[in-house]
Design a protein around this motif. Sequence first.
Motif, PDB file in Angstrom:
ATOM      1  N   GLN B 108       0.692  -1.261   0.156  1.00 50.83           N
ATOM      2  CA  GLN B 108       0.064   0.020  -0.258  1.00 50.83           C
ATOM      3  C   GLN B 108       0.780   1.318  -0.137  1.00 50.83           C
ATOM      4  O   GLN B 108       0.789   2.088  -1.000  1.00 50.83           O
ATOM      5  N   TYR B 109       1.713   1.344   1.091  1.00 53.67           N
ATOM      6  CA  TYR B 109       2.205   2.773   0.998  1.00 53.67           C
ATOM      7  C   TYR B 109       3.894   2.682   1.060  1.00 53.67           C
ATOM      8  O   TYR B 109       4.169   1.704   1.811  1.00 53.67           O
ATOM      9  N   GLY B 110       4.675   3.375   0.492  1.00 51.97           N
ATOM     10  CA  GLY B 110       5.887   3.455   0.767  1.00 51.97           C
ATOM     11  C   GLY B 110       6.308   4.426   1.643  1.00 51.97           C
ATOM     12  O   GLY B 110       5.636   5.511   1.957  1.00 51.97           O
ATOM     13  N   PRO B 111       7.783   4.640   1.857  1.00 56.48           N
ATOM     14  CA  PRO B 111       8.516   5.665   2.669  1.00 56.48           C
ATOM     15  C   PRO B 111       8.299   6.913   1.889  1.00 56.48           C
ATOM     16  O   PRO B 111       8.040   7.003   0.575  1.00 56.48           O
ATOM     17  N   SER B 112       8.335   8.131   2.395  1.00 57.43           N
ATOM     18  CA  SER B 112       8.081   9.342   1.815  1.00 57.43           C
ATOM     19  C   SER B 112       9.337   9.886   1.143  1.00 57.43           C
ATOM     20  O   SER B 112       9.830  10.885   1.636  1.00 57.43           O
ATOM     21  N   ASN B 113       9.948   9.175   0.204  1.00 61.82           N
ATOM     22  CA  ASN B 113      11.132   9.456  -0.506  1.00 61.82           C
ATOM     23  C   ASN B 113      11.257   8.889  -1.880  1.00 61.82           C
ATOM     24  O   ASN B 113      10.240   8.053  -2.066  1.00 61.82           O
ATOM     25  N   GLU B 114      12.265   9.137  -2.405  1.00 64.87           N
ATOM     26  CA  GLU B 114      12.385   8.553  -3.616  1.00 64.87           C
ATOM     27  C   GLU B 114      12.252   6.961  -3.854  1.00 64.87           C
ATOM     28  O   GLU B 114      11.709   6.501  -4.778  1.00 64.87           O
ATOM     29  N   VAL B 115      12.614   6.451  -2.825  1.00 63.92           N
ATOM     30  CA  VAL B 115      12.653   4.858  -2.725  1.00 63.92           C
ATOM     31  C   VAL B 115      11.026   4.467  -3.011  1.00 63.92           C
ATOM     32  O   VAL B 115      10.746   3.596  -3.921  1.00 63.92           O
ATOM     33  N   GLY B 116      10.203   5.039  -2.338  1.00 71.92           N
ATOM     34  CA  GLY B 116       8.817   4.843  -2.241  1.00 71.92           C
ATOM     35  C   GLY B 116       8.230   5.144  -3.526  1.00 71.92           C
ATOM     36  O   GLY B 116       7.484   4.285  -4.295  1.00 71.92           O
ATOM     37  N   MET B 117       8.652   6.341  -4.204  1.00 72.59           N
ATOM     38  CA  MET B 117       8.248   6.636  -5.353  1.00 72.59           C
ATOM     39  C   MET B 117       8.596   5.484  -6.537  1.00 72.59           C
ATOM     40  O   MET B 117       7.998   5.017  -7.648  1.00 72.59           O
ATOM     41  N   TRP B 118      10.020   4.848  -6.357  1.00 74.21           N
ATOM     42  CA  TRP B 118      10.495   3.781  -7.326  1.00 74.21           C
ATOM     43  C   TRP B 118       9.748   2.624  -7.168  1.00 74.21           C
ATOM     44  O   TRP B 118       9.605   1.883  -8.349  1.00 74.21           O
ATOM     45  N   LEU B 119       9.660   2.147  -5.906  1.00 76.15           N
ATOM     46  CA  LEU B 119       9.177   0.886  -5.684  1.00 76.15           C
ATOM     47  C   LEU B 119       7.799   0.683  -5.418  1.00 76.15           C
ATOM     48  O   LEU B 119       7.162  -0.346  -5.442  1.00 76.15           O
ATOM     49  N   VAL B 120       7.143   1.769  -4.790  1.00 79.46           N
ATOM     50  CA  VAL B 120       5.763   1.317  -4.119  1.00 79.46           C
ATOM     51  C   VAL B 120       4.359   1.924  -4.868  1.00 79.46           C
ATOM     52  O   VAL B 120       3.941   1.425  -5.357  1.00 79.46           O
ATOM     53  N   ASN B 121       4.472   3.272  -4.686  1.00 83.77           N
ATOM     54  CA  ASN B 121       3.248   4.191  -4.959  1.00 83.77           C
ATOM     55  C   ASN B 121       3.635   5.474  -5.271  1.00 83.77           C
ATOM     56  O   ASN B 121       4.173   6.106  -4.396  1.00 83.77           O
ATOM     57  N   GLN B 122       3.440   5.837  -6.391  1.00 87.27           N
ATOM     58  CA  GLN B 122       3.507   7.287  -6.723  1.00 87.27           C
ATOM     59  C   GLN B 122       2.371   8.338  -6.457  1.00 87.27           C
ATOM     60  O   GLN B 122       2.399   9.465  -6.301  1.00 87.27           O
ATOM     61  N   GLY B 123       1.190   7.901  -6.121  1.00 91.70           N
ATOM     62  CA  GLY B 123       0.321   8.399  -5.627  1.00 91.70           C
ATOM     63  C   GLY B 123      -0.318   9.722  -6.328  1.00 91.70           C
ATOM     64  O   GLY B 123      -0.867  10.756  -5.803  1.00 91.70           O
ATOM     65  N   ARG B 124      -0.048   9.545  -7.763  1.00 89.79           N
ATOM     66  CA  ARG B 124      -0.585  10.790  -8.563  1.00 89.79           C
ATOM     67  C   ARG B 124      -1.755   9.717  -9.312  1.00 89.79           C
ATOM     68  O   ARG B 124      -1.451   9.054  -9.856  1.00 89.79           O
ATOM     69  N   LYS B 125      -2.875  10.425  -9.227  1.00 92.48           N
ATOM     70  CA  LYS B 125      -4.149   9.859 -10.020  1.00 92.48           C
ATOM     71  C   LYS B 125      -3.801   9.461 -11.471  1.00 92.48           C
ATOM     72  O   LYS B 125      -3.270  10.239 -12.093  1.00 92.48           O
ATOM     73  N   TYR B 126      -4.197   8.268 -11.466  1.00100.12           N
ATOM     74  CA  TYR B 126      -4.227   7.305 -12.862  1.00100.12           C
ATOM     75  C   TYR B 126      -2.789   6.998 -13.213  1.00100.12           C
ATOM     76  O   TYR B 126      -2.469   6.081 -13.632  1.00100.12           O
ATOM     77  N   VAL B 127      -1.788   7.649 -12.509  1.00 95.35           N
ATOM     78  CA  VAL B 127      -0.272   7.170 -12.489  1.00 95.35           C
ATOM     79  C   VAL B 127       0.012   6.841 -11.365  1.00 95.35           C
ATOM     80  O   VAL B 127       1.492   7.271 -11.307  1.00 95.35           O
ATOM     81  N   GLU B 128      -0.466   6.060 -10.471  1.00 93.80           N
ATOM     82  CA  GLU B 128       0.067   5.789  -9.395  1.00 93.80           C
ATOM     83  C   GLU B 128       1.293   4.553  -9.146  1.00 93.80           C
ATOM     84  O   GLU B 128       2.019   4.715  -8.605  1.00 93.80           O
ATOM     85  N   ALA B 129       1.036   3.828 -10.472  1.00 92.25           N
ATOM     86  CA  ALA B 129       2.225   2.747 -10.605  1.00 92.25           C
ATOM     87  C   ALA B 129       3.550   3.245 -10.319  1.00 92.25           C
ATOM     88  O   ALA B 129       3.873   4.342 -10.653  1.00 92.25           O
TER      89      ALA B 129
END
Lengths: 201, 463, 97
Positions: B108-129
């Motif tokens: 569900q949620y990653g850490p609030s840093n670049e690692v989270g963006m690369w591996l878990v969830n980007q949290g931007r609508k439609y392009v969360e992957a």
Amino acid sequence: MAKVSQIEDPQFWRAGAISIVLVMLIVLIMLTVDSLAAITVGGSHVPPYTVINQKIGYKLESSRGIDVPTIGEKELLFQHEYTPAEAEALIDKGKLVIQSRACMDCHTFFGNGAYYGPDLTKAWLDPAWEGWKGITGAETRAEAMTRFLMDPVKYRTWGRTMPNLHLSREEATAIVAYLKWMAAVDTNGFPANFGQISVNQ
Amino acid sequence: MYRSQQLALKYLAAAIVIFGAMVVAGLMSAYYYINPDFLFGLLHFNISKTLHIDTLVIWLLFGFIGAVYWYLPEEFGIEPVGIKAAEVLFYVLCAAIAVVTLVFVFIQYGPSNEVGMWLVNQGRKYVEAPRWAAVGIVVVMLVFAYNVIGTAIRARKITGIVGVLIVDLIPLIVLYLDAFPAARNMSVDLFWWWWLVHMWVEATWEVLIGCIMAWALMNLLGTSRRIVEAWLYIEVALVLGTGILGLGHHYFWIGTPQYWLAVGGFFSAFEPLPLLGMVIHAIYDAGTHHMKTTNRPAFYWMLAEAFGNFIGAGVWGFMMTLPQVNLYSHGTQWTVSHGHFAFWGAYACGVISVCYLVLQKVRGSAFLDGITWRWAFAALNVGLVGMVGALLISGFAQAFIERAQGGSTLEAFIAGQENFWFLDGMYARFAFGLIFAAGYVVLAYDLLTIGRRLPVHAMAVAE
Amino acid sequence: MKFDLLETALLLGGIAFLAGCYGLLYGVGRLAQRQSIMLAGFACYAFLCVLVAVIVSTTPLAGPWKAIVVVFALGFLGIPPVTWRFLERTHPHRRRS
Ligand code: HEM
Ligand code: HEM
Ligand SMILES: [Fe+2]
């Protein structure tokens, strides 16, 4: 009949399509350049991040006929005056927290996102925080927001509850700063009539 | 059958499967609105909704890609180049989608840093992957573009349709690159994000489905290439002529200058006009060929596409595209109503139509018809129109109570959400969602079996 | 009261919807070569004009937006016949009449 064959000729329509698209693209690029200048931080519509050191309001501007943010005297966030570099780092963190927890798939920012939770455009100015100060036992609005964000389930008010997203104090602080900065962005009057009752005094 | 056509079948089959996942995630998301305690503490609305809209984008893209892989060899008369790479990537992509789904559901949620963006969830609508998956999508699209362009080069031939397709694929892929940045400034973030979302659904995708429908029309009705191409160019001119600057209807309130109210309102107000032209075209074709079609389901889904596009995008869009209305409707269930109707009409119906066209060829049926597809057609469309109507009622209540009267505070939000009309709309949406889901099951069954069941019987029904 | 918001939106949606009805009936009427269906189409368009008049006279939309609504409605008047003529010209072998 030359006219008929022209209408039947795909080449004729292709030329038309290309010219129309080119004209539109050129106009779009010009508007984009202009808009980016207005929305970069410190531009005409988006304040510098250090605005978090000041008091933010939202008032009717009669010349435009819409509500616009007001930036007032000094009003520190968490009793700290942030330097430009500190403010930028804090906002940067805030944005990453917001993305990592996918807040935008429950809430809207400037009205964009999902509609399960309330719009956060002016969340900083929400009159509800006055009451939340009492409920959370906090002295300031910022502290009340922080406590709510760190444990929203504890402070549930109605059927729908925001889940606990396991935010650290640092992360919650960054979100509060982000929301305060966002409230100072000029959104052409959205949302309208915000908290007519109690925001501005 | 060409290899690229076998790949097309895989893409279309996967599209229908992912469509099913999307329906499940949609029902879950809708259920939170009527029972907010559902799975509380385990899996929340934002995750189910992310799955719902991300699978939406994926299954439609799969449908488009499948359709192109199907028609490309017929267009050129040769096997498209680079199909081997495309075949491998298909499996890689499916595996990646499965992994991302598991990550969303369980991590569900990653850490609030670049690692989270690369591996878990980007949290931007439609392009969360997460970014690693977004890289994968870019690679798949690049190989897809290579298949198309490379084949044209090898065949030393370019048709009008393929020309438009190639020119369309470039912005389509470039726009997707906005799935990577995490701009600190929300106004800038949303500015480019809307380039991606609006320019996909109201520009590049419209052109892409236009190309696919052009092939489908030649195939289904035997319309001549000259006519189809002239029509495609006109469509491109009108849709892009209004749609490019129509982008402005998303720049009213995100911090952008006030002139966007005029620009966006003006151009997007004219976006429905070309859509009416497409309706007229559909009626003309229906009338002149009706008796001759050998593929009833494909034909009806194509008609549904023309009408759905006009009503969902045109009528529902026009209702809320003028800034004075949008100020109150913006970001409410009203938007959801339009989003569902428009996506359904403009794209989903088209992809389903293509599935039937392809199946007719694959199963070698001279005549495709029956009872089952009619039930699917009816349940899906009734379910969808019912959901959209219910959402419109909820949206009206929300716009009125929360936005106009209450001024969008938390208190106003709660008042809107607890309003009787709003809640009834949510219940009705769920009920119609179930009808829609039933329609999906019938559709999936029909796609599996049509043309395999007694063709003689089908002939009799068609008479 | 802000109730005029919903009224305005419904009127706008109504205009676009009636334009669709007009287009549909116009097309079907041409196909079936039935004057009565075409007339029903034009009746839809006439009703659309009534809604435009209501928008112009009663809603709180600003002047320029009202002007755009009028232009939009005029555009819709032209689209079905123009498209039809174009289709008939470009499909010479299938011309029906
Ligand atoms: C069983 C059927 C379905 C149900 C119950 C359902 C339910 C939902 C729900 C609850 C949301 C979240 C809205 C919010 O943020 O409050 C949503 C969003 C969305 N759904 Fe569906 N959906 C269904 C089918 C579909 C179909 C068939 C499509 C497209 C073809 C679709 C496209 C979308 C889109 C584009 C959004 C984002 C809309 C927006 O945020 O404005 N859905 N859906
Ligand atoms: C193929 C056609 C279209 C599709 C698939 C489509 C889909 C969507 C979706 C999914 C959204 C919600 C976006 C989000 O916030 O996540 C949206 C918003 C919007 N659409 Fe469309 N749309 C189409 C055409 C149109 C047209 C022709 C118009 C205008 C006449 C229009 C006007 C709008 C407006 C004004 C919004 C913003 C809603 C808001 O303020 O919340 N759309 N569209
Ligand atoms: Fe749009």
